[in-house]
Design a protein around this motif. Structure first.
Motif, PDB file in Angstrom:
ATOM      1  N   LYS A 152       0.867  -1.178   0.000  1.00 58.31           N
ATOM      2  CA  LYS A 152       0.000   0.000   0.000  1.00 58.31           C
ATOM      3  C   LYS A 152       0.903   1.226   0.000  1.00 58.31           C
ATOM      4  CE  LYS A 152      -3.908  -2.163   2.407  1.00 58.31           C
ATOM      5  NZ  LYS A 152      -4.891  -2.022   1.335  1.00 58.31           N
ATOM      6  N   THR A 181       1.371   5.814  -0.055  1.00 61.38           N
ATOM      7  CA  THR A 181       0.975   7.092   0.538  1.00 61.38           C
ATOM      8  C   THR A 181       0.703   8.102  -0.560  1.00 61.38           C
ATOM      9  OG1 THR A 181       2.294   6.680   2.521  1.00 61.38           O
ATOM     10  CG2 THR A 181       1.707   8.963   2.057  1.00 61.38           C
ATOM     11  N   SER A 203     -10.614  12.735   0.885  1.00 63.85           N
ATOM     12  CA  SER A 203     -10.878  11.302   1.015  1.00 63.85           C
ATOM     13  C   SER A 203     -10.654  10.618  -0.328  1.00 63.85           C
ATOM     14  CB  SER A 203     -12.305  11.050   1.509  1.00 63.85           C
ATOM     15  OG  SER A 203     -13.247  11.668   0.659  1.00 63.85           O
ATOM     16  N   LEU A 232     -13.068   4.276  -0.830  1.00 62.50           N
ATOM     17  CA  LEU A 232     -12.431   3.704   0.370  1.00 62.50           C
ATOM     18  C   LEU A 232     -12.951   4.433   1.596  1.00 62.50           C
ATOM     19  CD1 LEU A 232      -8.713   3.302  -0.827  1.00 62.50           C
ATOM     20  CD2 LEU A 232     -10.486   1.552  -0.700  1.00 62.50           C
ATOM     21  N   VAL A 291     -10.696   6.259   4.641  1.00 57.29           N
ATOM     22  CA  VAL A 291      -9.329   6.523   4.178  1.00 57.29           C
ATOM     23  C   VAL A 291      -9.265   7.960   3.698  1.00 57.29           C
ATOM     24  CG1 VAL A 291      -7.481   5.865   2.587  1.00 57.29           C
ATOM     25  CG2 VAL A 291      -9.016   4.121   3.521  1.00 57.29           C
ATOM     26  N   ILE A 331      -2.170  10.926   2.985  1.00 57.03           N
ATOM     27  CA  ILE A 331      -3.082   9.790   3.197  1.00 57.03           C
ATOM     28  C   ILE A 331      -2.276   8.513   3.063  1.00 57.03           C
ATOM     29  CG2 ILE A 331      -5.218   8.671   2.468  1.00 57.03           C
ATOM     30  CD1 ILE A 331      -6.074  11.277   1.168  1.00 57.03           C
ATOM     31  N   GLY A 357      -1.801   4.180   3.470  1.00 53.61           N
ATOM     32  CA  GLY A 357      -2.544   2.933   3.323  1.00 53.61           C
ATOM     33  C   GLY A 357      -3.480   2.895   2.140  1.00 53.61           C
ATOM     34  N   VAL A 358      -3.093   3.533   1.020  1.00 57.59           N
ATOM     35  CA  VAL A 358      -3.941   3.564  -0.172  1.00 57.59           C
ATOM     36  C   VAL A 358      -3.537   2.429  -1.106  1.00 57.59           C
ATOM     37  CG1 VAL A 358      -4.738   4.932  -2.128  1.00 57.59           C
ATOM     38  CG2 VAL A 358      -4.168   6.061   0.043  1.00 57.59           C
TER      39      VAL A 358
END
Length: 776
Positions: free
Chosen positions: A7, A9, A29, A33, A36, A48, A50-51
């Motif tokens: 994942k 950032t 956002s 998701l 997230v 952000i 964990g994308v």
């Protein structure tokens, strides 16, 4: 860590569009998701974590600003920092919308306009990341069966009626081996790696995008990476490419792309008698001179060389080799744009330069051993220097735009050509002309306080110094109006109407007669009146359905004096169109109905279905009756979908169908004459029976499969793109061909005739494209 579970950032900055100040406390956002997202800090920056890798959009909300659903971005280890602009909104002072939309509904035009994002560009089945092919999914756009050419035929209009812009700079054509005076060619010059988004207008053209009768393609490029330098290498079935993005210092970013084709190997493999080879390149450099000022430089070039595969055997090859010339082309565009932010005003000054060099050479039977075998030797250049200045003013409900343009065009042509009308003759002339042009435009966009009504109004004036007729700018007024009204929460009605003008091609304006005089000084600006009416239904966030009817009425279209057909019915083959005697007497019309449905599930599914039912006709003058145009296919249907599978696989399919195009029978008597055949190496049409016959309908299925591996610092991708996987066959009329044997050798030269034969023209093959991409 295993590549499948990586994942990443996403970093970015939110700024006020006008003040360029950071927007503090905005909520950002990731579409699709839940939970997230992040908020911007005191510098407008968000981070952000964990994308999931792949393509995504961001949704930005903030009190006092209009909410924005961003363009699409590719999430990976080398993802650049994103900058998103927000517009102030006086009615949004207390609360913001937290429901993330799926489909972008705020568009520059509410009617006859489509937005093509990164997802469609990257994974469109059968598109092979070629923007000219990808737009064929848009309603109203025809396609070339079997797909050897990229002619853009929109709502029954000619391939010469389209205009292309890249970050506001005009591009004369977007294809290699373009037909001079029209468009088309086998492959796009543009590398999709650099494209952020495409706005494609099939009507209701913006006032600042002049010179189009059928469509405007407005291409937005990515910005460079402000954090690090990154690159992408691609090895495909027809080309190898390298692209990159990065920065010089803190204020300057860059993009670049270079590609080398080996398309000739693919064409040789599938047995085509012409072998195109090309090199192209692009760049974009953007510098922020301060918080309120920025300057952008960009360039685009293509170098083309199409040889003839004279070793190819078979009757099909024999026919194509009999008339296809050896083609070399050089094209490039250079542009610079300066933008200044001053309160509610944004001022832009841009300078662009376009060049096209085109050389065609042909010998009878491709035998250059004797000078008398020469049938065509053409060398021409088109150049245009353009300067534009405009100002945009942003108010709460209104956005105003006003601008002026000035340009200077150069055209020279040196042509030796063997022709046949009633007898064999040599057309030989040299032309060297230049003339200036000017334009002024203004437009306004209004949005009601409740957001239910959107209106666009525009006015444009065009003129040039080519002749007294073209200089009358007051006769070339292009007004446009489009409205959208949401009469129910999920229903809207859209309407648009306008009149547009386009200058005939340089090949026509520069053509000279046997006395060395410009022969087409009587030509006018071509004109079309365009109207559209439609409804749009959005039953949920993921689906939108629209129905739109359109009508186009053409006047002052150049008519070929020799063939008695409009110039707009030519231009879907290699070579040159327009270099002949013309008069502005032809008229035309095209009308039809388009139905479209989009269904999107973020991160899972992108699908679209469209059906167009239409007619396209013309007449030679006001007193004549209408005849089917060359682009009157009657219907177009497309159904496409791309689905994201687990473990970073995706699969897509596209089913396309098109009605049979009209065609003209051959003039067997004229074609068999030795002097006539030797002049052009192909049969002549019986234009007294123009488009009285029609081909059968055609359908093909394309598929695409992608697999990506994401690692900590790089990405590896594989794709398979197959056009016409069902091997559908296009049945065309048998071609009339000379055997080379003279039936009456004792007759006078003007009466000698070849013995003729017919060659079957059924064609259809599977076209695979396999590629490997590496981002690092």
């Amino acid at each position: 860590m295993h590549a499948e579970s990586e994942k990443f950032t996403v970093r970015g900055r939110i700024v006020d569009r006008l003040s360029r100040e950071p927007v503090i406390g905005a909520s950002v956002s990731v579409q699709g998701l839940q939970g997230v997202g992040a908020a911007t800090d005191t510098t407008g920056v968000f981070v952000i974590s964990g994308v999931n890798p792949g393509i995504c959009r961001l949704y930005v909300t903030c009190i006092g600003y209009k909410s924005v659903l961003s363009a699409e971005y590719f999430v990976s280890a080398k993802m650049p920092t994103i900058e998103i602009e927000l517009d102030e909104d006086s009615k949004n002072l207390n609360e913001v919308t937290v429901s993330v939309p799926v489909i972008r509904r705020v568009k520059p035009s509410p009617v006859s306009m489509q937005i093509i994002g990164l997802g469609e560009i990257e994974k469109s089945p059968g598109g092979n990341r070629d923007i000219s092919r990808i737009v064929r999914s848009v309603p109203g756009v025809s396609f070339s069966p079997i797909g050897y050419r990229n002619d853009l035929i929109v709502r029954g209009g000619s391939p010469s009626e389209n205009r292309f812009f890249m970050d506001g700079i005009e591009i004369p054509n977007i294809n290699h081996f373009a037909t001079q005076g029209a468009s088309g060619g086998p492959v796009s010059i543009l590398n999709a790696d650099l494209i952020r988004e495409v706005q494609f207008y099939t009507g209701a053209f913006p006032a600042d995008r002049g010179g189009a009768l059928s469509s405007v393609m407005d291409i937005s490029l990515l910005d460079g990476n402000t954090d690090e330098n990154s690159f992408k290498a691609t090895l495909g079935a027809s080309e190898v490419s390298l692209s990159g993005m990065g920065h010089f210092g803190n204020n300057t970013t860059y993009l670049f792309s270079v590609r080398q084709s080996y398309l000739q190997l693919l064409f040789k493999m599938i047995g085509l008698p012409f072998l195109p080879n090309y090199i192209d390149g692009q760049f974009k450099i953007k510098t922020k001179l301060g918080k309120k000022d920025e300057i952008t430089f960009l360039g685009l070039t293509g170098i083309d060389n199409m040889k003839l595969n004279t070793d190819q055997e078979g009757e099909d090859a024999e026919y194509m080799l009999s008339y296809l010339p050896r083609i070399t082309q050089q094209t490039f565009t250079l542009g610079a744009s300066y933008k200044h932010y001053a309160g509610k005003n944004v001022t832009t000054v841009s300078l662009g330069y376009n060049y096209l060099g085109n050389q065609n050479l042909k010998y009878r039977n491709n035998d250059d051993s004797a000078p008398e075998n020469l049938t065509l030797d053409l060398s021409s250049r088109e150049q245009k220097l353009s300067l534009r200045a405009e100002n945009r003013t942003y108010n709460d409900r209104w956005t105003w735009r006003e601008g002026v343009e000035a340009w200077y065009a150069f055209y020279n042509d040196h042509t030796y050509q063997r022709v046949y009308h009633n007898e064999s003759s040599i057309s030989q002339y040299s032309t060297d002309i230049s003339f200036a042009g000017w334009a002024a435009y203004g437009s306004a966009r209004y949005t009601s306080e409740n957001g239910r009504l959107t209106a666009n109004m525009g006015l444009r004036l065009d003129g040039c110094s080519y002749s007294d007729l073209t200089a009358r700018f007051w006769e070339h007024i292009s007004p446009t109006l489009s409205l959208s009204y949401k009469f129910l929460p999920s229903w809207a009605v859209n309407i648009g109407a306008g009149m547009y003008h386009q200058l005939p091609p340089y090949t026509a304006l520069g053509y000279k007669d046997e006395n060395g005089q410009l022969a087409n000084k009587s030509l006018e600006y071509m004109r079309v009146k365009n109207a559209a009416l439609g409804v749009e239904w959005t039953p949920g966030k993921q689906i939108t359905v629209s129905l739109e009817g359109f009508y186009k009425h053409y006047t002052d279209i150049p008519l070929s004096v020799a063939d008695n057909i409009p110039l707009s019915c030519k231009g879907n083959d290699y070579g040159v169109v327009g270099n002949e005697l013309l008069v502005s007497s032809a008229k035309g019309r095209a009308y039809g109905l388009e139905a479209t449905m989009r269904w999107q599930i973020p991160g899972k599914l992108v699908s679209m279905a469209s059906f167009t039912l239409f007619k396209s006709q013309y007449k030679n003058n006001s007193d004549a009756g209408y005849i089917n145009s060359a682009w009157d296919n009657r219907f177009i249907a497309n159904v496409s979908a791309t689905y994201e599978l687990p473990r970073n696989w995706s699969i897509g399919a596209k089913l396309s169908a098109i009605g049979g195009s009209p065609y003209t029978p051959y003039d067997v008597d004229k074609s068999s004459l030795v002097e006539a055949w030797d002049a052009q190496g192909r049969p002549y049409y019986d234009y007294s029976k123009f488009n009285t016959e029609r081909l059968d309908a055609f359908a093909q299925l394309d598929i695409r499969v992608d697999k990506n591996y994401y690692f900590k610092g790089w990405m590896l991708g594989f794709y398979l793109d197959i056009q016409n996987i069902t091997k559908s066959v296009l049945s065309q009329p048998d071609v009339l061909m000379s055997t080379g044997v003279i039936e009456n050798p004792d007759a006078p030269a003007a009466e000698q005739r070849y013995k003729m034969k017919y060659i079957s023209q059924d064609s259809g093959t599977l076209l695979p494209s396999i590629g490997i991409t590496v981002r690092f």
